[in-house]
Design a protein around this motif. Structure first.
Motif, PDB file in Angstrom:
ATOM      1  N   ASN A 116     -14.510   2.345  -3.523  1.00  0.00           N
ATOM      2  CA  ASN A 116     -13.884   3.157  -4.557  1.00  0.00           C
ATOM      3  C   ASN A 116     -12.755   2.319  -5.115  1.00  0.00           C
ATOM      4  O   ASN A 116     -12.453   1.235  -4.596  1.00  0.00           O
ATOM      5  CB  ASN A 116     -13.410   4.503  -4.014  1.00  0.00           C
ATOM      6  CG  ASN A 116     -12.414   4.340  -2.894  1.00  0.00           C
ATOM      7  OD1 ASN A 116     -11.470   3.585  -3.016  1.00  0.00           O
ATOM      8  ND2 ASN A 116     -12.650   5.051  -1.802  1.00  0.00           N
TER       9      ASN A 116
ATOM     10  N   PRO B  45     -11.853  -7.680   6.245  1.00  0.00           N
ATOM     11  CA  PRO B  45     -12.655  -6.572   6.741  1.00  0.00           C
ATOM     12  C   PRO B  45     -13.135  -5.683   5.607  1.00  0.00           C
ATOM     13  O   PRO B  45     -12.406  -5.464   4.639  1.00  0.00           O
ATOM     14  CB  PRO B  45     -11.686  -5.817   7.642  1.00  0.00           C
ATOM     15  CG  PRO B  45     -10.341  -6.177   7.130  1.00  0.00           C
ATOM     16  CD  PRO B  45     -10.451  -7.566   6.597  1.00  0.00           C
TER      17      PRO B  45
ATOM     18  N   MET C  96     -13.516  -2.341   4.112  1.00  0.00           N
ATOM     19  CA  MET C  96     -12.786  -1.112   4.396  1.00  0.00           C
ATOM     20  C   MET C  96     -13.652   0.130   4.228  1.00  0.00           C
ATOM     21  O   MET C  96     -13.149   1.228   4.075  1.00  0.00           O
ATOM     22  CB  MET C  96     -11.583  -0.980   3.464  1.00  0.00           C
ATOM     23  CG  MET C  96     -10.684  -2.167   3.423  1.00  0.00           C
ATOM     24  SD  MET C  96      -9.499  -2.171   4.771  1.00  0.00           S
ATOM     25  CE  MET C  96      -8.412  -0.857   4.248  1.00  0.00           C
TER      26      MET C  96
ATOM     27  N   THR D  87       0.576   2.726  -3.519  1.00  0.00           N
ATOM     28  CA  THR D  87      -0.769   2.688  -4.088  1.00  0.00           C
ATOM     29  C   THR D  87      -0.866   3.564  -5.335  1.00  0.00           C
ATOM     30  O   THR D  87      -0.283   4.645  -5.399  1.00  0.00           O
ATOM     31  CB  THR D  87      -1.768   3.200  -3.039  1.00  0.00           C
ATOM     32  OG1 THR D  87      -1.538   2.484  -1.837  1.00  0.00           O
ATOM     33  CG2 THR D  87      -3.191   2.998  -3.492  1.00  0.00           C
TER      34      THR D  87
ATOM     35  N   GLY E 261     -19.855   7.417  -6.320  1.00  0.00           N
ATOM     36  CA  GLY E 261     -19.571   8.551  -5.439  1.00  0.00           C
ATOM     37  C   GLY E 261     -18.593   9.558  -6.014  1.00  0.00           C
ATOM     38  O   GLY E 261     -18.049  10.396  -5.304  1.00  0.00           O
TER      39      GLY E 261
ATOM     40  N   VAL F  58     -16.219   2.647   2.296  1.00  0.00           N
ATOM     41  CA  VAL F  58     -16.724   3.040   0.976  1.00  0.00           C
ATOM     42  C   VAL F  58     -16.083   2.300  -0.176  1.00  0.00           C
ATOM     43  O   VAL F  58     -14.900   2.004  -0.191  1.00  0.00           O
ATOM     44  CB  VAL F  58     -16.508   4.549   0.720  1.00  0.00           C
ATOM     45  CG1 VAL F  58     -17.713   5.309   1.174  1.00  0.00           C
ATOM     46  CG2 VAL F  58     -15.237   5.034   1.371  1.00  0.00           C
TER      47      VAL F  58
ATOM     48  N   ILE G 283      -7.659  -2.921  -2.783  1.00  0.00           N
ATOM     49  CA  ILE G 283      -7.015  -3.428  -1.569  1.00  0.00           C
ATOM     50  C   ILE G 283      -7.789  -4.621  -1.019  1.00  0.00           C
ATOM     51  O   ILE G 283      -7.208  -5.640  -0.633  1.00  0.00           O
ATOM     52  CB  ILE G 283      -6.895  -2.321  -0.495  1.00  0.00           C
ATOM     53  CG1 ILE G 283      -5.882  -1.258  -0.961  1.00  0.00           C
ATOM     54  CG2 ILE G 283      -6.458  -2.901   0.839  1.00  0.00           C
ATOM     55  CD1 ILE G 283      -5.747  -0.079  -0.029  1.00  0.00           C
TER      56      ILE G 283
ATOM     57  N   GLU H 165      -3.480   5.590  -7.812  1.00  0.00           N
ATOM     58  CA  GLU H 165      -4.851   6.086  -7.933  1.00  0.00           C
ATOM     59  C   GLU H 165      -4.876   7.224  -8.937  1.00  0.00           C
ATOM     60  O   GLU H 165      -4.062   8.144  -8.853  1.00  0.00           O
ATOM     61  CB  GLU H 165      -5.362   6.576  -6.575  1.00  0.00           C
ATOM     62  CG  GLU H 165      -6.814   7.040  -6.625  1.00  0.00           C
ATOM     63  CD  GLU H 165      -7.371   7.316  -5.235  1.00  0.00           C
ATOM     64  OE1 GLU H 165      -6.618   7.910  -4.428  1.00  0.00           O
ATOM     65  OE2 GLU H 165      -8.529   6.968  -4.971  1.00  0.00           O
TER      66      GLU H 165
ATOM     67  N   THR I 270       0.825  -1.205   0.000  1.00  0.00           N
ATOM     68  CA  THR I 270       0.000   0.000   0.000  1.00  0.00           C
ATOM     69  C   THR I 270       0.859   1.255   0.000  1.00  0.00           C
ATOM     70  O   THR I 270       0.379   2.339  -0.252  1.00  0.00           O
ATOM     71  CB  THR I 270      -0.933   0.026   1.213  1.00  0.00           C
ATOM     72  OG1 THR I 270      -0.230  -0.450   2.341  1.00  0.00           O
ATOM     73  CG2 THR I 270      -2.169  -0.808   0.981  1.00  0.00           C
TER      74      THR I 270
ATOM     75  N   VAL J 112      -9.480   2.288  -5.217  1.00  0.00           N
ATOM     76  CA  VAL J 112      -8.344   1.822  -4.423  1.00  0.00           C
ATOM     77  C   VAL J 112      -8.796   0.873  -3.322  1.00  0.00           C
ATOM     78  O   VAL J 112      -8.210  -0.199  -3.126  1.00  0.00           O
ATOM     79  CB  VAL J 112      -7.550   3.001  -3.818  1.00  0.00           C
ATOM     80  CG1 VAL J 112      -6.494   2.481  -2.867  1.00  0.00           C
ATOM     81  CG2 VAL J 112      -6.900   3.812  -4.932  1.00  0.00           C
ATOM     82  N   ASN J 113      -9.853   1.253  -2.611  1.00  0.00           N
ATOM     83  CA  ASN J 113     -10.356   0.389  -1.542  1.00  0.00           C
ATOM     84  C   ASN J 113     -10.710  -0.987  -2.063  1.00  0.00           C
ATOM     85  O   ASN J 113     -10.366  -2.005  -1.464  1.00  0.00           O
ATOM     86  CB  ASN J 113     -11.605   1.001  -0.919  1.00  0.00           C
ATOM     87  CG  ASN J 113     -11.274   1.795   0.325  1.00  0.00           C
ATOM     88  OD1 ASN J 113     -10.093   1.903   0.684  1.00  0.00           O
ATOM     89  ND2 ASN J 113     -12.277   2.340   0.961  1.00  0.00           N
TER      90      ASN J 113
END
Lengths: 205, 604
Positions: A185, A179, A181, A69, A89, A183, A191, A71, A66, A187-188
């Motif tokens: 999007n 878990p 994470m 990362t 979003g 919202v 991951i 983006e 990370t 990158v999330n």
């Protein structure tokens, strides 16, 4: 892993490459890393819709890097429909500092290099990217593709041979004990997908 | 966006929230997420630590010499010591598949350049514990009980010589706009208040040309400038006075007025006290019940340390006892006996009302029967006031606990010899006895006698101390919690920690003939005597405070008394959980200390 047929395809793809600067995409990968990526788009139609953002992370061994990362937000030709804003979003103002698609895609290609690509429902994301690369460079992404839902399916089907396997992202997430994470999007999601990938490939065999 | 989400997560973990924006930016560039399947050995004495881990999901158990030392769950981080000192005694093993952030060793050590982060990780238990507590209070409400006397407005002190006239003194008072006159006599100070002036000048025979000293009251109550405001409140409540004189290096620097103090506290402990004093009937006292509860809730919400709350509650409860005693026992009998409270009430540890544990000591030669009826009444009054019945029947209504001094001495004799379970239990209760009404000398005599009996009786002491080891410290329960394996996992605070601490400290106090009954004060005394060092004493006090605080919370939320000792760690916030875990570690340390001190491993 690459059969004769796919080699042929790769070679044909390579021949179509218009810009030699991107020849590295066709090199043999020696990094030992894979790239997990996800895109947010204006819709689900690969032929019409556009990419709004790309998120990606690298995985090396058991670690999600990370610290590196990736983006990027991309400019769009059309207005973003309010229905899709509710899903991803991303509002028009979020794209104020966005890059041109050319810049964005090039950066992405440099980030990925020749590494294998990992994703959930990868076909769609790769399809989106391919539309841009075909136009810009004449090629489709030549990288090896690894679909997490497929690995998940293979692992699960051995436990319940006749069962219907729920391949929805949230279900896989839950069953892998990853878990959420928050919202969604690019990158999330990348991951989270990376965590699933690690769990499926690094966990107890 | 996403990077911000991760950032938020990291920032929510103390002490990373203290980092400046720049350091945080830099940190975010260095954090990776790693995955380790269960049973992975992360750190051990032979595998040196390569990173600092912050758990996203999963759990890790720390073992020291194959004993579970700690369990880490989501939001926890480890292990700074292993990184800073380069080696460790502990072994860290993944318990449940672990997803965690990793900060590489070099990057973590870089981070340590930040003073705040450094101080957090380099602190010993006490300061870390206190910092966590402060942090917790900040996040709730302002820590107002850290306020000291010097923080509040003080009225100027009007100090006059003993020989000047009343008139002159009054003029001086006027000039200084002070409220009271402090009279400097040869070897002491005395005080003249409005009440003195009214009673002794306006209503009395005194002439205003007489020396001021002739109308002054002797008992001047003072407090040091550096003392806590709360203690000033206790002093006022206890003595029933409206002001205390403030000293700095033994010199008078001002007067603290109750009205200022009360506005500072904005709660009404004193009012409750006054109402208790004024109460004429049982109904008056009953009406105060709700105020009582409100008071506790307010004080707690304001971040008042639990040991001060319990002290205040004890002071107020003693007042009620005294009042009820006066209502039940006729005046001529009042100084022929002593009403004592024992157990948690005697230790002033009780928060909300706990079981009645009381007894009556009767002067030798006075007919016991005379007290039978009044004590039955006293008991029923207390029950009516909501002091719960004692399950062991340790109450004045029981003839066993109504004896004369000689008979108590025989009882003590018996306790020290037969040493069966019941005797040890009764002895333990009696050790915490505190006199609340009547002739307190009677109790004093018994305490002396009791201490005398234990001279050089370390064998008996060891027998009593043994109970400290009766219950396991529930550190492992946290693993149950973290692993989410158990259902309805609850912690028994009393058995798990409070009992061991209280009982151990009590036994030590018996050995060293310490008269104090309050656990915190006993610990301080033990420290003064050199039995335990300063650090350990503070650790014990802080742990006791934490346990009591969590227990008070449970009590306020519980519906029954039995429920009040149980908490579900799941409902605690992370900080509180950490505090609790730390406290249990100290309890374990204390148990080891007791085992060594009394050679408990040799006692059968």
């Amino acid at each position: 892993m690459f059969g004769f047929f796919s080699k042929l395809k790769t070679n044909a793809n390579r021949k179509r490459l218009k810009d030699e600067k991107f020849a590295f995409l066709f090199d043999a990968d020696t990094s030992g890393e894979v790239v997990v990526f996800d895109t947010e788009t204006t819709g689900l139609d690969v032929s019409k819709d556009e990419i709004l953002s790309i998120g990606a992370v690298k995985i090396k061994d058991n670690k999600i890097l990370t610290s590196q990362t990736f983006e990027v937000f991309l400019q769009n030709s059309k207005e973003i429909s309010s229905a899709s804003i509710k899903i991803h979003g991303i509002r028009p103002v979020d794209l104020k500092n966005a890059k041109t698609t050319k810049e964005g895609i090039e950066e992405f290609l440099h980030f990925v290099g020749a590494r294998p690509l990992v994703g959930y429902y990868l076909e769609f994301d790769v399809g989106m990217i391919n539309r841009y690369t075909k136009e810009m460079l004449g090629i489709t992404l030549p990288n090896q593709m690894i679909e997490v839902s497929e690995i998940y399916f293979d692992k699960t089907i051995s436990l319940i041979p006749q069962g219907n396997i729920d391949l929805r992202f949230d279900t896989i997430l839950k069953n892998c004990g990853v878990p959420n994470m928050g919202v969604h999007n690019a990158v999330n999601d990348a991951i989270m997908t990376a965590m699933i990938y690690l769990k499926l490939t690094q966990g107890k065999k | 966006m996403s990077i911000r989400d991760q950032r938020k997560l990291i920032e929510s973990i103390h002490p990373f929230g203290l980092l400046s924006k720049e350091s945080m930016d830099a940190l975010m560039q260095k954090i990776d997420i790693a995955y380790y399947p269960s049973k992975t050995l992360l750190i051990s004495p032979s595998i040196s630590s390569i990173a600092f881990y912050i758990i996203i999901k999963g759990s890790v158990t720390e073992y020291i010499e194959d004993e579970v030392h700690d369990v880490y769950g989501a939001g926890d981080s480890f292990d700074a010591d292993a990184l800073i000192y380069g080696d460790t005694k502990a072994k860290f093993v993944v318990d449940e598949d672990l997803i965690c952030y990793e900060i590489k060793k070099e990057d973590f050590l870089d981070l340590m350049q930040d003073k705040k982060v450094q101080s957090y990780f380099l602190q010993d238990f006490i300061s870390r514990h206190q910092q966590l507590k402060e942090y917790e209070q900040q996040s709730e409400l302002s820590p107002f009980l850290i306020a000291r006397v010097s923080d509040i407005f003080l009225h100027p002190a009007c100090v006059v010589d003993a020989h000047i006239s009343i008139l002159e003194a009054l003029q001086r008072l006027q000039e200084l706009r002070a409220k009271v006159i402090i009279v400097k006599e040869e070897d002491a100070y005395s005080i003249v208040t409005d009440t003195n002036l009214r009673e002794r000048v306006l209503m009395g025979e005194n002439d205003i040309s007489k020396p001021i000293a002739s109308i002054a009251s002797k008992n001047l109550v003072t407090i040091d400038k550096e003392d806590f405001l709360f203690n000033a409140l206790l002093l006022m409540t206890h003595n029933g006075i409206k002001r205390v004189v403030v000293l700095e290096h033994e010199k008078i620097i001002g007067v603290l007025e109750q009205i200022d103090l009360l506005s500072y506290f904005a709660s009404h402990s004193h009012l409750v006290a006054v109402q208790i004093d004024k109460a004429q009937t049982l109904e008056d006292l009953k009406a105060l019940e709700q105020d009582f509860r409100n008071l506790i809730v307010t004080l707690r919400a304001k971040g008042v340390k639990v040991r001060y709350i319990t002290k205040l509650i004890a002071t107020l409860n003693f007042k009620i006892y005294k009042k009820v005693f006066e209502m039940c026992v006729s005046e001529e009998l009042q100084d022929k006996c002593a009403l004592i409270v024992m157990g948690s009430e005697g230790r002033e540890d009780q928060t909300l009302r706990s079981d009645q544990d009381n007894a009556l000591i009767i002067k030798n030669g006075v007919d016991k029967e005379l007290f039978s009826e009044p004590m039955m009444r006293l008991n029923s009054y207390l029950l009516e006031l909501g002091f719960p019945k004692c399950n062991g029947n340790v109450m004045v209504s029981n003839e066993f606990w109504r004896r004369d001094v000689t008979s108590y001495k025989e009882l003590i004799e018996k306790w020290t010899y037969d040493m069966n379970e019941e005797s040890v239990q009764n002895l333990s209760i009696f050790l915490d006895a505190k006199c609340v009404a009547g002739d307190c000398e009677l109790l004093h005599e018994l305490t002396e006698y009791l201490h005398g009996k234990f001279h050089a009786r370390d064998d008996v002491l060891a027998h009593i101390a043994k109970a400290v080891l009766n219950f396991e410290t529930p550190l492992t329960l946290f693993s149950g919690f973290v692993l989410e394996k158990e259902y309805n996992n609850k912690l028994d605070l009393k058995k798990g920690g409070i009992f061991a601490l209280v009982h151990g400290v009590r036994t030590l106090s018996l050995q060293y003939e310490i008269k104090a009954t309050n656990t915190t004060e006993r610990i301080k005394e033990l420290n003064n005597l050199g039995v335990i060092d300063k650090t350990f004493a503070t650790e014990l006090i802080e742990s006791f405070d934490t346990l009591s605080s969590v227990r008070l919370k449970a009590m306020l939320e519980a519906k029954t008394i039995e429920e009040a000792n149980f908490i579900n760690p799941r409902t605690l916030e992370k900080n509180q959980r950490d505090l609790l875990k730390d406290s249990f570690k100290i309890i374990n340390k204390f148990k080891k200390f007791m085992t060594f001190h009394f050679h408990l491993n040799m006692v059968v």
